[in-house]
Design an enzyme around this catalytic site. Structure first.
Site, PDB file in Angstrom:
ATOM      1  N   CYS A 235      42.832  13.622  15.598  1.00 25.39           N
ATOM      2  CA  CYS A 235      44.160  13.221  16.056  1.00 25.39           C
ATOM      3  C   CYS A 235      45.271  13.675  15.124  1.00 25.39           C
ATOM      4  O   CYS A 235      46.453  13.536  15.466  1.00 25.39           O
ATOM      5  CB  CYS A 235      44.212  11.704  16.245  1.00 25.39           C
ATOM      6  SG  CYS A 235      43.251  11.146  17.673  1.00 25.39           S
TER       7      CYS A 235
ATOM      8  N   GLY B  97      33.349  17.717  34.785  1.00 23.64           N
ATOM      9  CA  GLY B  97      34.495  17.977  33.940  1.00 23.64           C
ATOM     10  C   GLY B  97      34.995  19.397  34.113  1.00 23.64           C
ATOM     11  O   GLY B  97      34.816  20.020  35.164  1.00 23.64           O
TER      12      GLY B  97
ATOM     13  N   ASP C   5      46.406   1.124  20.417  1.00 22.79           N
ATOM     14  CA  ASP C   5      45.395   1.579  19.456  1.00 22.79           C
ATOM     15  C   ASP C   5      46.060   2.461  18.408  1.00 22.79           C
ATOM     16  O   ASP C   5      47.137   3.013  18.608  1.00 22.79           O
ATOM     17  CB  ASP C   5      44.197   2.257  20.131  1.00 22.79           C
ATOM     18  CG  ASP C   5      44.551   3.536  20.871  1.00 22.79           C
ATOM     19  OD1 ASP C   5      45.748   3.814  21.066  1.00 22.79           O
ATOM     20  OD2 ASP C   5      43.620   4.261  21.265  1.00 22.79           O
TER      21      ASP C   5
END
Length: 332
Positions: free
Chosen positions: A15, A141, A226
């Site tokens: 991230c 996916g 979060d």
């Protein structure tokens, strides 16, 4: 073929690769207020307005869908662990809203002429393991040939629209709790630079936020988010700003992973973490802490815990929401 470590095939990791929050808000700003030409089948009750963790659309009375997507470059060298971490991180957005994941689909970017497809299969297997641990379906996916490896999920969950946890529902006088320790960013950056493995960090990143979400809902919590790429203070800033309140953080109460302070001391700070500090500093009173402590408080987390406006068993209270003051956040 002589392969480098997996994290060496990407310019960043996890991230910490997010577009900086200030730049991102400028990109999506023109999208606010846009509506379809015709009335959709469901009502959008959580969208772009407050930058919440996932979108929520009502289907019928008592039932809403929760939708999110998340993917990133390798955060660890082990492909199976990377898949597990990325899957747990994507599922976390649904848990942060108070939802239950129902089905996920893979998102895979792979440099097929550079890295063996067997490694990609391990990444997908890791993701599948965590998705199934969450009692969630995994159904196909999409993949592309990509210069950098990337992996994540698009996740659809369900929730009671009257029992959501939103980032704009905070109220003054409520304590703030954090369900996972900080320090993932500096430890992951050290791993990328040196190859050192930190089992506690991997265990933290692969831990689902499911139980914390369930406990929060059972405790009547209405506000949560979060903690991922924008760091603790970045995500708290978004929450407090959306709720129209300020927040006070007790820096001594914030938990950290073993080795995090040493990694910071040795200089393993990502560019994403420094950009986080640049973004929140104008809105935060950091006069009570030194520069190193400030960096840890904005450390770019990957698959971090929930920041909850309320209390649940086992999660330390690290501060509280207060009436809006001169600063959106004050660190003591």
């Amino acid at each position: 073929m002589t392969l480098k470590r997996l994290t060496q095939y990407a310019h960043g990791g996890g991230c910490a690769c997010k577009i900086p929050p200030g730049e991102l808000e400028g990109i999506v700003g023109d999208l606010l207020g846009s509506v379809p030409l015709k009335e959709p089948a469901g009502e959008l009750i959580v969208g772009l307005d407050d930058g919440d963790d996932a979108a929520v659309v009502t289907i019928r009375e008592g039932l809403a869908t929760v939708l999110t997507t998340d993917f990133f470059t390798p955060v660890v060298d082990d492909p199976f662990d990377w898949g597990r971490i990325a899957a747990a991180n994507a599922l976390s957005d649904v848990y942060a809203m108070g939802g239950t994941p129902v089905v996920a689909v893979n998102l895979l970017g792979w440099p097929r002429d550079v890295l063996p497809l067997e490694l990609a299969a391990e990444v997908l297997r890791g993701g599948m393991t965590v998705v199934h641990e969450a009692d969630c379906h995994l159904a196909g996916g999409h993949s592309v040939d990509d210069p950098e490896p990337k992996y994540g999920l698009a996740v659809t969950g369900i929730a009671d629209p009257d029992q959501l946890m939103r980032n704009n529902a905070g109220r003054a006088g409520i304590p703030l709790s954090l369900t996972k320790p900080l320090g993932l960013g500096v430890l992951n950056n050290r791993h990328k630079s040196t190859g050192e493995v930190f089992p506690e960090a991997i265990a933290t990143m692969t831990q689902l936020n499911r139980e914390a979400s369930r406990q929060a809902l059972a405790s009547g919590v209405e506000c949560a988010t979060d903690v991922t790429g924008f760091g603790l203070l970045g995500h708290l800033y978004k929450l407090a700003r959306a709720s129209g309140v300020s927040a006070v953080i007790d820096s001594a109460a914030v938990p950290y992973l073993e080795g995090a302070r040493e990694a910071l001391r040795d200089g393993y700070v990502s560019g994403g973490t420094r950009r986080n500090l640049d973004w929140v500093a104008p809105h935060t009173d950091l006069s009570a802490v030194d520069g190193d402590e400030a960096l840890l408080l904005v450390d770019a987390q990957t698959s971090g815990g929930l920041l909850i406006a309320g209390e649940i068993p086992g999660a330390p209270v690290i501060g509280e929401l207060v009436p809006r003051g001169e600063h959106v956040i004050s660190v003591r």
